[in-house]
Design a protein around this motif. Structure first.
Motif, PDB file in Angstrom:
ATOM      1  N   GLY A 150      50.840  44.776  29.110  1.00 27.23           N
ATOM      2  CA  GLY A 150      51.824  43.820  29.577  1.00 27.23           C
ATOM      3  C   GLY A 150      52.419  44.149  30.929  1.00 27.23           C
ATOM      4  N   GLU A 151      51.905  45.178  31.609  1.00 25.68           N
ATOM      5  CA  GLU A 151      52.397  45.504  32.953  1.00 25.68           C
ATOM      6  C   GLU A 151      51.923  44.463  33.961  1.00 25.68           C
ATOM      7  OE1 GLU A 151      51.228  49.465  33.958  1.00 25.68           O
ATOM      8  OE2 GLU A 151      51.638  50.217  31.944  1.00 25.68           O
ATOM      9  N   PHE A 152      50.758  43.885  33.720  1.00 28.07           N
ATOM     10  CA  PHE A 152      50.194  42.861  34.591  1.00 28.07           C
ATOM     11  C   PHE A 152      49.947  41.589  33.783  1.00 28.07           C
ATOM     12  CE2 PHE A 152      48.377  46.845  36.528  1.00 28.07           C
ATOM     13  CZ  PHE A 152      49.239  46.861  37.616  1.00 28.07           C
ATOM     14  N   LEU A 153      49.984  40.456  34.484  1.00 31.25           N
ATOM     15  CA  LEU A 153      49.732  39.158  33.886  1.00 31.25           C
ATOM     16  C   LEU A 153      48.585  38.473  34.615  1.00 31.25           C
ATOM     17  CD1 LEU A 153      53.459  37.971  33.738  1.00 31.25           C
ATOM     18  CD2 LEU A 153      52.140  38.945  31.836  1.00 31.25           C
ATOM     19  N   ILE A 154      47.841  37.630  33.915  1.00 31.76           N
ATOM     20  CA  ILE A 154      46.779  36.844  34.535  1.00 31.76           C
ATOM     21  C   ILE A 154      47.314  35.432  34.734  1.00 31.76           C
ATOM     22  CG2 ILE A 154      44.442  35.955  34.290  1.00 31.76           C
ATOM     23  CD1 ILE A 154      43.811  38.358  32.528  1.00 31.76           C
ATOM     24  N   SER A 155      47.393  35.004  35.974  1.00 33.37           N
ATOM     25  CA  SER A 155      47.990  33.702  36.273  1.00 33.37           C
ATOM     26  C   SER A 155      46.976  32.580  36.067  1.00 33.37           C
ATOM     27  CB  SER A 155      48.503  33.678  37.711  1.00 33.37           C
ATOM     28  OG  SER A 155      47.427  33.754  38.631  1.00 33.37           O
ATOM     29  N   GLY A 156      47.475  31.344  36.169  1.00 32.23           N
ATOM     30  CA  GLY A 156      46.612  30.183  36.019  1.00 32.23           C
ATOM     31  C   GLY A 156      46.592  29.668  34.597  1.00 32.23           C
ATOM     32  N   ARG A 157      45.752  28.657  34.392  1.00 32.94           N
ATOM     33  CA  ARG A 157      45.676  28.032  33.074  1.00 32.94           C
ATOM     34  C   ARG A 157      44.973  28.952  32.084  1.00 32.94           C
ATOM     35  NH1 ARG A 157      40.772  25.214  31.915  1.00 32.94           N
ATOM     36  NH2 ARG A 157      39.242  25.320  33.595  1.00 32.94           N
ATOM     37  N   GLU A 158      45.033  28.582  30.820  1.00 35.41           N
ATOM     38  CA  GLU A 158      44.421  29.388  29.772  1.00 35.41           C
ATOM     39  C   GLU A 158      42.925  29.533  30.005  1.00 35.41           C
ATOM     40  OE1 GLU A 158      43.521  28.535  25.142  1.00 35.41           O
ATOM     41  OE2 GLU A 158      45.650  28.488  25.691  1.00 35.41           O
ATOM     42  N   SER A 269      60.585  33.871  34.673  1.00 33.55           N
ATOM     43  CA  SER A 269      60.339  32.771  33.736  1.00 33.55           C
ATOM     44  C   SER A 269      58.961  32.154  33.906  1.00 33.55           C
ATOM     45  CB  SER A 269      61.412  31.693  33.901  1.00 33.55           C
ATOM     46  OG  SER A 269      61.422  31.210  35.239  1.00 33.55           O
ATOM     47  N   GLU A 270      58.425  32.169  35.130  1.00 33.09           N
ATOM     48  CA  GLU A 270      57.110  31.599  35.387  1.00 33.09           C
ATOM     49  C   GLU A 270      56.190  32.662  35.969  1.00 33.09           C
ATOM     50  OE1 GLU A 270      57.110  27.977  37.598  1.00 33.09           O
ATOM     51  OE2 GLU A 270      58.973  27.274  36.678  1.00 33.09           O
ATOM     52  N   VAL A 271      54.970  32.714  35.443  1.00 31.53           N
ATOM     53  CA  VAL A 271      54.005  33.731  35.882  1.00 31.53           C
ATOM     54  C   VAL A 271      53.712  33.615  37.369  1.00 31.53           C
ATOM     55  CG1 VAL A 271      51.631  34.569  35.617  1.00 31.53           C
ATOM     56  CG2 VAL A 271      52.947  33.882  33.602  1.00 31.53           C
ATOM     57  N   ASN A 272      53.570  32.388  37.859  1.00 34.39           N
ATOM     58  CA  ASN A 272      53.193  32.198  39.263  1.00 34.39           C
ATOM     59  C   ASN A 272      54.280  32.631  40.249  1.00 34.39           C
ATOM     60  OD1 ASN A 272      50.643  31.247  38.684  1.00 34.39           O
ATOM     61  ND2 ASN A 272      51.293  29.111  38.592  1.00 34.39           N
ATOM     62  N   LYS A 273      55.493  32.866  39.737  1.00 33.52           N
ATOM     63  CA  LYS A 273      56.561  33.345  40.621  1.00 33.52           C
ATOM     64  C   LYS A 273      56.545  34.857  40.772  1.00 33.52           C
ATOM     65  CE  LYS A 273      59.769  29.503  39.830  1.00 33.52           C
ATOM     66  NZ  LYS A 273      61.131  29.114  39.339  1.00 33.52           N
ATOM     67  N   GLU A 274      55.729  35.519  39.940  1.00 36.01           N
ATOM     68  CA  GLU A 274      55.630  36.974  40.018  1.00 36.01           C
ATOM     69  C   GLU A 274      54.827  37.389  41.251  1.00 36.01           C
ATOM     70  OE1 GLU A 274      57.227  38.951  38.229  1.00 36.01           O
ATOM     71  OE2 GLU A 274      57.418  38.282  36.152  1.00 36.01           O
ATOM     72  N   ARG A 275      55.018  38.613  41.669  1.00 38.29           N
ATOM     73  CA  ARG A 275      54.318  39.145  42.835  1.00 38.29           C
ATOM     74  C   ARG A 275      52.846  39.395  42.497  1.00 38.29           C
ATOM     75  NH1 ARG A 275      55.778  44.908  45.825  1.00 38.29           N
ATOM     76  NH2 ARG A 275      54.072  44.881  47.332  1.00 38.29           N
ATOM     77  N   THR A 276      51.953  38.990  43.401  1.00 36.59           N
ATOM     78  CA  THR A 276      50.518  39.183  43.191  1.00 36.59           C
ATOM     79  C   THR A 276      50.148  40.650  43.301  1.00 36.59           C
ATOM     80  OG1 THR A 276      50.002  36.979  44.058  1.00 36.59           O
ATOM     81  CG2 THR A 276      48.208  38.595  44.028  1.00 36.59           C
ATOM     82  N   HIS A 277      49.344  41.110  42.361  1.00 35.72           N
ATOM     83  CA  HIS A 277      48.839  42.486  42.392  1.00 35.72           C
ATOM     84  C   HIS A 277      47.430  42.468  42.979  1.00 35.72           C
ATOM     85  CE1 HIS A 277      48.093  46.628  41.251  1.00 35.72           C
ATOM     86  NE2 HIS A 277      46.989  46.248  40.612  1.00 35.72           N
ATOM     87  N   GLN A 278      47.292  42.964  44.203  1.00 36.29           N
ATOM     88  CA  GLN A 278      46.005  42.965  44.887  1.00 36.29           C
ATOM     89  C   GLN A 278      45.189  44.170  44.445  1.00 36.29           C
ATOM     90  OE1 GLN A 278      44.851  40.594  46.586  1.00 36.29           O
ATOM     91  NE2 GLN A 278      46.470  39.461  47.612  1.00 36.29           N
ATOM     92  N   PHE A 279      44.445  44.005  43.340  1.00 35.06           N
ATOM     93  CA  PHE A 279      43.653  45.144  42.885  1.00 35.06           C
ATOM     94  C   PHE A 279      42.427  45.364  43.761  1.00 35.06           C
ATOM     95  CE2 PHE A 279      42.051  41.505  40.569  1.00 35.06           C
ATOM     96  CZ  PHE A 279      40.689  41.683  40.521  1.00 35.06           C
ATOM     97  N   ILE A 280      42.051  44.337  44.552  1.00 33.08           N
ATOM     98  CA  ILE A 280      41.045  44.500  45.594  1.00 33.08           C
ATOM     99  C   ILE A 280      41.583  43.843  46.854  1.00 33.08           C
ATOM    100  CG2 ILE A 280      38.721  43.909  46.389  1.00 33.08           C
ATOM    101  CD1 ILE A 280      37.742  44.034  43.573  1.00 33.08           C
TER     102      ILE A 280
END
Length: 380
Positions: A150-158, A269-280
């Protein structure tokens, strides 16, 4: 390592600023071309055509192509179904070509073979793009642990996410992940490519390719499988650009946009408002493999403009659906747009606002939400 003397300091000739120990391999790994015409089937001009005794489920004829003494491709032709264009020919290139030829060499060979066959290029049926890197550069197992914790979230639709693991000394070890469905327009795989060394299935020309680029250690692959549906929407797609490293790199970055984006979980409250984690970091990747990445910003702007245009179209179609007494012909295109552009989450957040606007400002009297639900959920 060979060095270049620069007055008082010896600089390794491979030095590239902060990218000294950063190596990547970017390649096409799978390619089926769509061609058009009636291919010749006799050997000529260095091209050997070996027609098999049987075809495939889709095509009556299948042939192995050898060009200048090298296994080159498998060609299928003469579709069994009358629904398919009778002149459709498909050619799947041999995997080793992507690792043993330069892009310009491969482009030249493909063009020559198509000319000898008497065919025309008409598009791409499937294209897989692979980016290889060491685990020291990008710790994918740690990323996957973060997603599960739960440290990271996957954004976008299901979307479908399948994770692969094995046990090592009693502990669970992540070996890969798949995002999306194989049948969708784009499908992502990230997996430990070095495991194929243990099973003996890793092709030797790939390890030779890695060695030439200075790739070592535990090697992971980040790969996108793109379908004809996705590729047909790309502008100016031709054989000339297809075998360009810049084109492949930009296409890979475009494919991942709004598909597999990871966010840091800070409880918003919204996933898309979270900061993007640039893993690459793709700008760093581009510099490492010597590509011109200035075009990336333009692509990002184009993607954003495309999404805005599609969002406006969805609203217009929805307005027409309600104002035409629920004419389903306006609703069906909305479904496709939402699927193709991953806009379902956006749509759900806007739907009630649009309905209120249609009722209050545009005075659309008949808005039957029950009828809408039935129509929207129809298979199409």
């Amino acid at each position: 390592m060979k060095t270049i003397k620069n007055q008082s300091v010896n600089v390794p000739d491979r030095y590239n600023g902060d990218l000294l120990d950063t190596s990547y391999a970017l390649n096409i790994d799978y390619l089926i071309l769509n061609l058009s015409g009636n291919p010749v089937t006799d050997t000529q001009n260095g091209l050997t055509i070996d027609v098999a005794d049987y075809g495939t489920k889709v095509f009556e004829k299948r042939a192995k192509l050898t060009y200048q003494g090298e296994a080159f491709a498998t060609m299928t032709f003469k579709p069994r179904s009358t629904v398919i264009d009778e002149n459709l020919v498909q050619m799947q290139l041999e995997n080793h070509l992507f690792y043993t030829s330069t892009p310009s060499q491969l482009r030249q060979k493909v063009s020559e073979v198509i000319d000898i066959l008497g065919l025309d290029f008409s598009g791409i049926n499937r294209l897989d793009i692979a980016l290889d890197f060491s685990q020291e550069q990008h710790d994918i197992p740690n990323l996957l642990r973060g997603v599960f914790n739960g440290e990271f979230l996957i954004s976008g639709r299901e979307k479908d996410v399948n994770v692969y693991t094995k046990t090592k000394k009693g502990l669970i070890e992540f070996t890969g992940v798949q995002i999306g469905k194989r049948s969708s327009s784009r499908f992502c795989r990230i997996y430990n490519k070095s495991r194929e060394l243990q099973t003996g299935s890793l092709k030797p020309y790939i390890t030779t390719h890695w060695d030439a680029l200075g790739l070592s250690g535990e090697i992971w692959r980040y790969e996108y499988q793109l379908s004809n549906k996705y590729l047909s929407e790309q502008d100016n797609l031709s054989l000339d650009v297809l075998f360009s490293k810049n084109f492949i790199f930009n296409l890979l970055e475009k494919a991942r946009a709004n598909h597999f984006e990871v966010k840091e979980n800070t409880g918003k409250s919204e996933v898309n408002k979270e900061r993007t984690h640039q893993f690459i970091d793709f700008e760093k990747v581009g510099r490492a493999i010597g590509l011109i990445t200035g075009i990336i910003g333009k692509i990002k702007r184009t993607i954003k403009e495309t999404f805005i245009g599609q969002q406006r179209m969805v609203k217009g179609l929805l307005r027409s659906y309600f104002s035409s007494n629920h004419d389903i012909r306006f609703l069906l295109p909305i479904r496709r747009i939402l699927d193709d552009f991953d806009l379902l989450e956006w749509y759900n957040s806007k739907f009630s606002l649009y309905v209120a606007e249609f009722r209050d400002k545009e005075k659309i009297k008949l808005i039957d939400l029950y009828r809408y639900e039935l129509d929207f959920n129809l298979e199409c």
